[in-house]
Design a protein around this motif. Structure first.
Motif, mmCIF file in Angstrom:
data_model
loop_
_atom_site.group_PDB
_atom_site.id
_atom_site.type_symbol
_atom_site.label_atom_id
_atom_site.label_comp_id
_atom_site.label_asym_id
_atom_site.label_seq_id
_atom_site.Cartn_x
_atom_site.Cartn_y
_atom_site.Cartn_z
ATOM 1 N N ALA A 165 66.895 88.893 42.319
ATOM 2 C CA ALA A 165 66.244 87.815 41.583
ATOM 3 C C ALA A 165 65.000 87.374 42.326
ATOM 4 C CB ALA A 165 67.205 86.637 41.400
ATOM 5 N N GLN A 166 64.126 86.716 41.613
ATOM 6 C CA GLN A 166 62.946 86.144 42.233
ATOM 7 C C GLN A 166 62.449 84.968 41.402
ATOM 8 O OE1 GLN A 166 59.454 88.726 42.288
ATOM 9 N NE2 GLN A 166 60.322 89.985 40.663
ATOM 10 N N GLN A 167 61.647 84.161 42.055
ATOM 11 C CA GLN A 167 60.997 83.044 41.380
ATOM 12 C C GLN A 167 59.490 83.275 41.469
ATOM 13 O OE1 GLN A 167 61.382 79.069 43.117
ATOM 14 N NE2 GLN A 167 61.404 78.155 41.084
ATOM 15 N N ILE B 299 72.687 82.686 43.317
ATOM 16 C CA ILE B 299 71.500 82.644 44.159
ATOM 17 C C ILE B 299 70.627 81.468 43.735
ATOM 18 C CG2 ILE B 299 70.073 84.126 42.693
ATOM 19 C CD1 ILE B 299 69.167 85.562 45.307
ATOM 20 N N SER B 300 69.798 80.993 44.676
ATOM 21 C CA SER B 300 68.887 79.898 44.354
ATOM 22 C C SER B 300 67.530 80.129 45.009
ATOM 23 C CB SER B 300 69.462 78.552 44.806
ATOM 24 O OG SER B 300 69.637 78.527 46.207
ATOM 25 N N PHE B 301 66.519 79.493 44.412
ATOM 26 C CA PHE B 301 65.142 79.590 44.900
ATOM 27 C C PHE B 301 64.531 78.196 44.939
ATOM 28 C CE2 PHE B 301 64.567 84.117 44.946
ATOM 29 C CZ PHE B 301 65.544 84.549 44.065
ATOM 30 N N TYR B 302 63.821 77.932 46.032
ATOM 31 C CA TYR B 302 63.093 76.671 46.174
ATOM 32 C C TYR B 302 61.664 77.012 46.528
ATOM 33 C CZ TYR B 302 61.498 72.331 48.368
ATOM 34 O OH TYR B 302 60.779 71.224 48.720
ATOM 35 N N GLU B 303 60.744 76.523 45.740
ATOM 36 C CA GLU B 303 59.323 76.813 45.969
ATOM 37 C C GLU B 303 59.085 78.313 46.152
ATOM 38 O OE1 GLU B 303 56.493 75.453 45.742
ATOM 39 O OE2 GLU B 303 57.095 73.395 45.305
ATOM 40 N N LYS B 304 59.684 79.080 45.253
ATOM 41 C CA LYS B 304 59.469 80.524 45.165
ATOM 42 C C LYS B 304 60.071 81.329 46.301
ATOM 43 C CE LYS B 304 55.648 78.741 44.416
ATOM 44 N NZ LYS B 304 54.201 78.395 44.431
ATOM 45 N N MET B 305 60.851 80.693 47.140
ATOM 46 C CA MET B 305 61.532 81.421 48.204
ATOM 47 C C MET B 305 63.042 81.296 48.035
ATOM 48 S SD MET B 305 59.236 80.662 51.565
ATOM 49 C CE MET B 305 60.201 81.838 52.493
ATOM 50 N N GLN B 306 63.749 82.363 48.332
ATOM 51 C CA GLN B 306 65.206 82.313 48.244
ATOM 52 C C GLN B 306 65.738 81.283 49.227
ATOM 53 O OE1 GLN B 306 67.410 86.127 48.268
ATOM 54 N NE2 GLN B 306 68.822 85.150 49.697
ATOM 55 N N SER B 307 66.583 80.395 48.740
ATOM 56 C CA SER B 307 67.078 79.340 49.619
ATOM 57 C C SER B 307 68.552 79.464 49.942
ATOM 58 C CB SER B 307 66.811 77.963 49.018
ATOM 59 O OG SER B 307 67.447 77.852 47.764
ATOM 60 N N SER C 221 55.221 82.400 40.514
ATOM 61 C CA SER C 221 54.287 81.321 40.839
ATOM 62 C C SER C 221 54.346 80.174 39.833
ATOM 63 C CB SER C 221 52.856 81.850 40.942
ATOM 64 O OG SER C 221 52.476 82.465 39.727
ATOM 65 N N ASP C 222 54.741 80.462 38.602
ATOM 66 C CA ASP C 222 54.874 79.388 37.608
ATOM 67 C C ASP C 222 56.273 78.790 37.613
ATOM 68 O OD1 ASP C 222 55.418 81.347 34.539
ATOM 69 O OD2 ASP C 222 56.308 81.474 36.544
ATOM 70 N N TYR C 223 57.074 79.135 38.602
ATOM 71 C CA TYR C 223 58.433 78.647 38.853
ATOM 72 C C TYR C 223 59.507 79.247 37.949
ATOM 73 C CZ TYR C 223 56.247 75.316 41.949
ATOM 74 O OH TYR C 223 55.516 74.754 42.963
ATOM 75 N N HIS C 224 59.126 80.096 37.004
ATOM 76 C CA HIS C 224 60.182 80.726 36.249
ATOM 77 C C HIS C 224 60.868 81.768 37.126
ATOM 78 C CE1 HIS C 224 57.983 84.518 35.280
ATOM 79 N NE2 HIS C 224 59.163 84.974 34.894
ATOM 80 N N SER C 225 62.081 82.114 36.754
ATOM 81 C CA SER C 225 62.864 83.032 37.575
ATOM 82 C C SER C 225 63.430 84.146 36.708
ATOM 83 C CB SER C 225 63.997 82.273 38.269
ATOM 84 O OG SER C 225 64.811 83.145 39.034
ATOM 85 N N GLU C 226 63.650 85.280 37.326
ATOM 86 C CA GLU C 226 64.263 86.408 36.641
ATOM 87 C C GLU C 226 65.401 86.954 37.482
ATOM 88 O OE1 GLU C 226 61.338 89.296 35.482
ATOM 89 O OE2 GLU C 226 60.195 87.846 34.283
ATOM 90 N N LEU C 227 66.488 87.276 36.807
ATOM 91 C CA LEU C 227 67.653 87.888 37.436
ATOM 92 C C LEU C 227 67.730 89.314 36.922
ATOM 93 C CD1 LEU C 227 70.293 87.594 39.133
ATOM 94 C CD2 LEU C 227 71.425 86.880 37.021
ATOM 95 N N ASN C 228 67.585 90.262 37.821
ATOM 96 C CA ASN C 228 67.631 91.671 37.476
ATOM 97 C C ASN C 228 68.975 92.260 37.872
ATOM 98 O OD1 ASN C 228 64.729 92.089 36.620
ATOM 99 N ND2 ASN C 228 64.430 91.263 38.663
ATOM 100 N N MET C 229 69.587 92.928 36.910
ATOM 101 C CA MET C 229 70.933 93.457 37.118
ATOM 102 C C MET C 229 70.901 94.954 36.806
ATOM 103 S SD MET C 229 72.456 90.322 34.880
ATOM 104 C CE MET C 229 74.176 90.617 35.145
#
Lengths: 113, 117
Positions: free
Chosen positions: A66-68, A47-55, A70-78
């Motif tokens: 997963a999500q991105q 998965i990928s995110f651009y400007e906090k939205m899934q792309s 506001s500070d651009y960090h991302s987390e993958l929840n499994m």
């Protein structure tokens, strides 16, 4: 130069447990990608995110989200982890999303027992 | 969908010699980038070199150079003056340059390179 940071570096979980992987992109990078690399395999896009939205979305199980932030960090929840989820999980980041080189973090090695 | 093929699962080269790793790809797109990434035993994915499809000139980075043949959809990596530190798995990767959305990498299956004394 600053690189992509991933935490934790190693994670051991039992079947059916939940795991959260974190990724901190290179400063000023606005795009994050997640890849899964099984033993002896090439990395597979999740998965990928651009400007906090899934792309874009690849072969990511429904148990994963997963999500991105506001500070651009991302987390993958499994969730509901399975033995087959044992793999090396890479996060990569790039600038302006399109047409730019992706730089990889050191990866999180997840072992599901 | 794009596919990337690396037909050499393993290769070996002596220190200071030159070796070429092969990669072919299949795509119907005209605008894309190609990459070689190196994965040493530490498992870190390290960028080696990048080639933009619109550029006719082959990319070079110190001892690393590519032979990009767009019509043949071929993208080989040449490593000159091989060093022990070049021992790694090498992945060829394709990235579509689309309409402004983030583009994933599609990897080949890799070539394991062993540099020997």
């Amino acid at each position: 130069a600053a690189g992509v940071i991933q935490s934790p570096r190693h994670l051991i979980k039992e079947k059916r447990e939940t795991a959260t992987l974190k990724c901190y992109p290179i400063p000023r990078h606005d795009t994050v990608y997640w890849y899964q690399q099984g033993p002896g395999q090439d990395p597979q896009f999740l998965i990928s995110f651009y400007e906090k939205m899934q792309s874009d979305k690849g072969s990511i199980p429904d148990r994963f989200s997963a999500q991105q932030f506001s500070d651009y960090h991302s987390e993958l929840n499994m969730s509901s982890l399975e033995l087959g989820d044992s793999a090396l999980y890479f996060c990569a980041s790039s600038f302006l999303g399109r047409a730019d080189t992706q730089y990889f973090g050191p990866g999180t090695r997840l072992t599901v027992l | 969908a794009q596919t990337v093929t690396q037909s050499q699962p393993e290769m070996s080269v002596q220190e200071a010699e030159t070796v070429t790793l092969s990669c072919t790809y299949d795509t119907s797109e005209n605008n894309y980038y190609l990459f070689w990434y190196k994965q040493p035993p530490s498992r870190q994915m390290i960028l080696v070199i990048r080639q933009e499809a619109y550029k006719q000139q082959n990319a070079t980075e110190n001892r690393f150079s590519v032979n990009f043949q767009k019509a043949a959809k071929s993208f080989s990596l040449k490593i000159s003056d091989s060093q022990l530190g070049d021992t790694a798995m090498y992945f060829c990767a394709f990235m579509s340059v689309g309409d402004g959305t983030a583009s994933k990498l599609t990897f080949g299956t890799g070539t394991r390179l062993q540099v020997t004394l």
